[in-house]
Design a protein around this motif. Structure first.
Motif, mmCIF file in Angstrom:
data_model
loop_
_atom_site.group_PDB
_atom_site.id
_atom_site.type_symbol
_atom_site.label_atom_id
_atom_site.label_comp_id
_atom_site.label_asym_id
_atom_site.label_seq_id
_atom_site.Cartn_x
_atom_site.Cartn_y
_atom_site.Cartn_z
ATOM 1 N N SER A 74 20.467 46.101 3.664
ATOM 2 C CA SER A 74 21.497 46.380 2.655
ATOM 3 C C SER A 74 22.895 45.883 3.020
ATOM 4 O O SER A 74 23.824 46.050 2.226
ATOM 5 C CB SER A 74 21.546 47.878 2.356
ATOM 6 O OG SER A 74 20.448 48.251 1.556
ATOM 7 N N ASN A 109 10.843 51.915 -3.780
ATOM 8 C CA ASN A 109 11.399 52.966 -2.924
ATOM 9 C C ASN A 109 12.744 52.558 -2.317
ATOM 10 O O ASN A 109 13.047 52.849 -1.147
ATOM 11 C CB ASN A 109 10.422 53.343 -1.808
ATOM 12 C CG ASN A 109 10.751 54.683 -1.175
ATOM 13 O OD1 ASN A 109 11.279 55.576 -1.816
ATOM 14 N ND2 ASN A 109 10.460 54.824 0.112
ATOM 15 N N SER A 111 16.865 52.524 -1.830
ATOM 16 C CA SER A 111 17.908 53.551 -1.861
ATOM 17 C C SER A 111 18.609 53.491 -3.217
ATOM 18 O O SER A 111 18.785 52.417 -3.790
ATOM 19 C CB SER A 111 18.914 53.339 -0.727
ATOM 20 O OG SER A 111 19.472 52.037 -0.793
ATOM 21 N N THR A 133 26.747 54.386 -1.365
ATOM 22 C CA THR A 133 25.406 54.962 -1.269
ATOM 23 C C THR A 133 24.298 53.914 -1.296
ATOM 24 O O THR A 133 23.117 54.264 -1.311
ATOM 25 C CB THR A 133 25.174 55.975 -2.407
ATOM 26 O OG1 THR A 133 25.544 55.376 -3.653
ATOM 27 C CG2 THR A 133 26.000 57.218 -2.185
ATOM 28 N N SER A 134 24.691 52.638 -1.306
ATOM 29 C CA SER A 134 23.720 51.539 -1.217
ATOM 30 C C SER A 134 22.699 51.584 -2.346
ATOM 31 O O SER A 134 21.509 51.309 -2.145
ATOM 32 C CB SER A 134 23.006 51.577 0.143
ATOM 33 O OG SER A 134 22.568 50.307 0.528
ATOM 34 N N GLY A 135 23.155 51.899 -3.548
ATOM 35 C CA GLY A 135 22.257 52.073 -4.679
ATOM 36 C C GLY A 135 21.648 50.771 -5.182
ATOM 37 O O GLY A 135 22.365 49.869 -5.621
ATOM 38 N N THR A 228 27.526 56.173 3.443
ATOM 39 C CA THR A 228 26.437 56.401 4.390
ATOM 40 C C THR A 228 26.882 56.166 5.835
ATOM 41 O O THR A 228 26.191 56.579 6.771
ATOM 42 C CB THR A 228 25.241 55.482 4.087
ATOM 43 O OG1 THR A 228 25.684 54.122 4.107
ATOM 44 C CG2 THR A 228 24.642 55.804 2.727
ATOM 45 N N THR A 251 15.758 48.591 7.053
ATOM 46 C CA THR A 251 14.377 48.377 6.613
ATOM 47 C C THR A 251 13.538 48.304 7.883
ATOM 48 O O THR A 251 14.077 48.039 8.972
ATOM 49 C CB THR A 251 14.190 47.071 5.809
ATOM 50 O OG1 THR A 251 14.427 45.950 6.681
ATOM 51 C CG2 THR A 251 15.104 47.003 4.601
ATOM 52 N N SER A 282 12.335 57.975 8.592
ATOM 53 C CA SER A 282 12.697 59.247 7.965
ATOM 54 C C SER A 282 13.611 60.093 8.856
ATOM 55 O O SER A 282 14.242 61.036 8.388
ATOM 56 C CB SER A 282 11.431 60.052 7.628
ATOM 57 O OG SER A 282 10.701 60.347 8.810
#
Length: 300
Positions: A74, A109, A111, A133-135, A228, A251, A282
């Protein structure tokens, strides 16, 4: 004292002097090595690719594989945001969330910033959602509204890379999901971020800790977007450096990546760390944050 005893004493003295000489030489060697490879010189960083840039004079303060091609994850969105900003006239104009790419980001999936399909947000909302937020839905909607399609926008990204002479960069998407042909380097990203920070809107976004989006029918109270990077640094000791902005990217293929802007002794520095091994997506160990803090600390 007998001649034999005298010779033995002389022999022991010579041995003692030899041991002392060796000790002194080793000590001097250790001092010399510590001066050359002291704690702030030894490369024991977890990140595979590093570039620390002094924005005032363009000097590279530290580098490790800085010109090697790596997956940017990202951090790609730094390019997305600056290209979009250079093609938007009014940040307050409405730019609804594109439904097709929204569904694609959900399926992959990616962000997300938290917007809904067709939500009537503004360009400003999309830009903050992209950087803070890296949307994935935010940056793809930016791309479509700024250039007509994602494909057209990606061409603009690569045109900008060529313009800035980013010799080890190529982009295939605005959001940075893994693709073997999407790559950059720590040096290229430092150079790109340095360029982007000259844009006042970009710098304001990049250095914002939180941002409240426009009230919409879907979110009458707006959405609180949180950086983030800056959220992770809250309460962390930073010595005499203040990290004032950042962008993260992760990633499995790229590992953990951070791009930050720090201020030390009144000077601005950019620190890019990439390829930090990812132990658990996670529950990441944040080794890229540890490297970043130590890299700023080493700056004189």
């Amino acid at each position: 004292m007998s001649r034999k005893s005298f010779r033995s004493m002389i022999f022991l003295v010579l041995i003692a002097l030899a041991i002392l000489a060796i000790t002194i030489n080793v000590y001097d060697l250790k001092i010399n090595f510590s001066g050359l490879f002291g704690k702030d010189k030894i490369d024991d960083y977890a990140s595979k690719y590093i570039c620390v840039l002094d924005r005032e004079n363009g000097q590279i303060e530290y580098e490790k594989n800085a010109d090697s091609r790596a997956y940017p994850a990202s951090l790609t969105k730094i390019m997305t945001a600056i290209v979009a900003l250079e093609h938007i006239d009014d940040l307050s104009a409405v730019a609804p969330i594109d439904v097709a790419t929204y569904k694609e980001m959900v399926a992959n999936n990616a962000s997300m910033a938290g917007f809904y399909g067709k939500e009537r947000v503004t360009y400003r909302d999309l830009l903050y959602g992209t950087i803070l937020t890296s949307g994935g839905e935010a940056c793809n909607s930016l791309a479509i509204h700024a250039a007509g399609s994602v494909e057209n926008f990606v061409k603009l990204m690569n045109d900008k890379a060529a313009e800035l002479e980013l010799k080890n960069s190529h982009f295939t998407s605005p959001e940075g999901l893994h693709h073997k042909e999407q790559y950059s380097s720590a040096y290229d990203l430092a150079k790109l971020l340095d360029y982007a920070l000259e844009n006042g809107h970009f710098k304001a976004i990049f250095t914002k800790g939180t941002f409240k989006t426009t009230a919409t029918a879907d979110h009458p109270q707006g959405i609180i977007l949180e950086s983030t990077v800056l959220s992770k640094l809250a309460g962390m000791p930073q010595g005499d450096t203040e990290i004032i902005g950042g962008k993260s990217g992760t990633t499995p293929e790229a590992g953990q990546c951070w791009a930050t802007l720090g201020v030390k002794n009144g000077r601005e520095y950019i620190c890019i760390v990439m390829g930090t091994p990812l132990n658990d997506i996670s529950n990441p160990d944040m080794k890229q944050m540890d490297d970043t803090l130590r890299l700023y600390d080493r700056i004189d």
